[in-house]
Design a protein around this motif. Structure first.
Motif, PDB file in Angstrom:
ATOM      1  N   HIS A 271       1.582  17.651 -36.619  1.00 18.94           N
ATOM      2  CA  HIS A 271       2.077  17.805 -35.665  1.00 18.94           C
ATOM      3  C   HIS A 271       3.806  17.338 -35.663  1.00 18.94           C
ATOM      4  O   HIS A 271       4.173  16.772 -36.531  1.00 18.94           O
ATOM      5  N   ARG A 272       4.335  18.043 -34.792  1.00 19.74           N
ATOM      6  CA  ARG A 272       6.033  17.966 -34.978  1.00 19.74           C
ATOM      7  C   ARG A 272       6.548  17.280 -33.664  1.00 19.74           C
ATOM      8  O   ARG A 272       6.069  17.565 -32.330  1.00 19.74           O
ATOM      9  N   VAL A 273       7.172  16.347 -33.652  1.00 10.53           N
ATOM     10  CA  VAL A 273       7.704  15.525 -32.650  1.00 10.53           C
ATOM     11  C   VAL A 273       8.972  16.124 -32.524  1.00 10.53           C
ATOM     12  O   VAL A 273       9.861  16.444 -33.110  1.00 10.53           O
ATOM     13  N   LYS A 274       9.447  16.466 -30.873  1.00  7.79           N
ATOM     14  CA  LYS A 274      10.577  17.308 -30.666  1.00  7.79           C
ATOM     15  C   LYS A 274      11.553  16.138 -30.185  1.00  7.79           C
ATOM     16  O   LYS A 274      11.074  15.233 -29.042  1.00  7.79           O
ATOM     17  N   VAL A 275      12.565  15.705 -31.019  1.00 10.17           N
ATOM     18  CA  VAL A 275      13.398  14.637 -30.746  1.00 10.17           C
ATOM     19  C   VAL A 275      14.406  14.804 -29.679  1.00 10.17           C
ATOM     20  O   VAL A 275      15.061  16.102 -29.649  1.00 10.17           O
ATOM     21  N   ASN A 276      14.717  14.053 -28.804  1.00 10.75           N
ATOM     22  CA  ASN A 276      15.463  14.405 -27.761  1.00 10.75           C
ATOM     23  C   ASN A 276      16.704  13.243 -27.679  1.00 10.75           C
ATOM     24  O   ASN A 276      16.578  12.135 -27.716  1.00 10.75           O
ATOM     25  N   TYR A 277      17.821  13.664 -28.143  1.00 14.26           N
ATOM     26  CA  TYR A 277      19.188  13.102 -28.595  1.00 14.26           C
ATOM     27  C   TYR A 277      20.182  13.090 -27.157  1.00 14.26           C
ATOM     28  O   TYR A 277      21.160  12.158 -27.121  1.00 14.26           O
TER      29      TYR A 277
END
Length: 116
Positions: free
Chosen positions: A55-61
Motif C-alpha cells: 500500500h502507498r500512503v499519500k503524504v499531504n504537506y
C-alpha cells in the motif's frame, strides 16, 4: 596538468566513483542470496515474515508548507541582516527592505490560511 589535480576534478571523481560502485554492485550480486522458488520475493515489503499488502500512503504537506516557508523566510532575512556590512551608506534601507519583505511574506502566508 598534474595527474593528482585531474583526479580531484568533480566530473572525473564522479566517473571514477560511479565505475567503482557499479563494479562493487556487480561482484556483490554474485554473492547475494537467490531464491529460485520465489525470485520476486526480494522486492516485496517485509514485515517480520508476514505477508503485507503493498500500500502507498499519500503524504499531504499542505499543513507543513506554511511553517517551512515561514522558517525559510526568517532564516534568509536574518542571514541577510546579520551579514550586511555596516559601512554601506544605504545598509539601513536594505535592512528595512528585508524586514518589510519578511512581514509581507508572513502576512500573505497567514492570510491565506485564514481565508481557506
Amino acid at each position: 596538468m598534474n595527474v593528482a589535480l585531474i583526479i580531484i576534478l568533480p566530473p572525473v571523481t564522479f566517473i571514477i566513483m560511479l565505475v567503482f560502485f557499479i563494479a562493487v554492485s556487480h561482484f556483490t550480486d554474485k554473492m547475494a542470496y537467490k531464491n529460485s522458488q520465489n525470485p520476486a520475493g526480494k522486492t516485496k515489503a517485509y514485515a517480520c515474515g508476514e505477508d503485507v499488502k503493498e500500500h502507498r500512503v499519500k503524504v499531504n504537506y499542505a499543513e507543513f508548507f506554511p511553517f517551512a516557508f515561514f522558517f525559510t523566510i526568517m532564516h534568509v532575512i536574518t542571514l541577510m541582516i546579520a551579514t550586511s556590512p555596516e559601512t554601506i551608506k544605504n545598509a539601513l534601507g536594505i535592512t528595512l527592505l528585508f524586514i518589510i519583505t519578511a512581514f509581507l511574506s508572513i502576512f500573505i502566508i497567514f492570510r491565506r490560511e485564514r481565508d481557506e
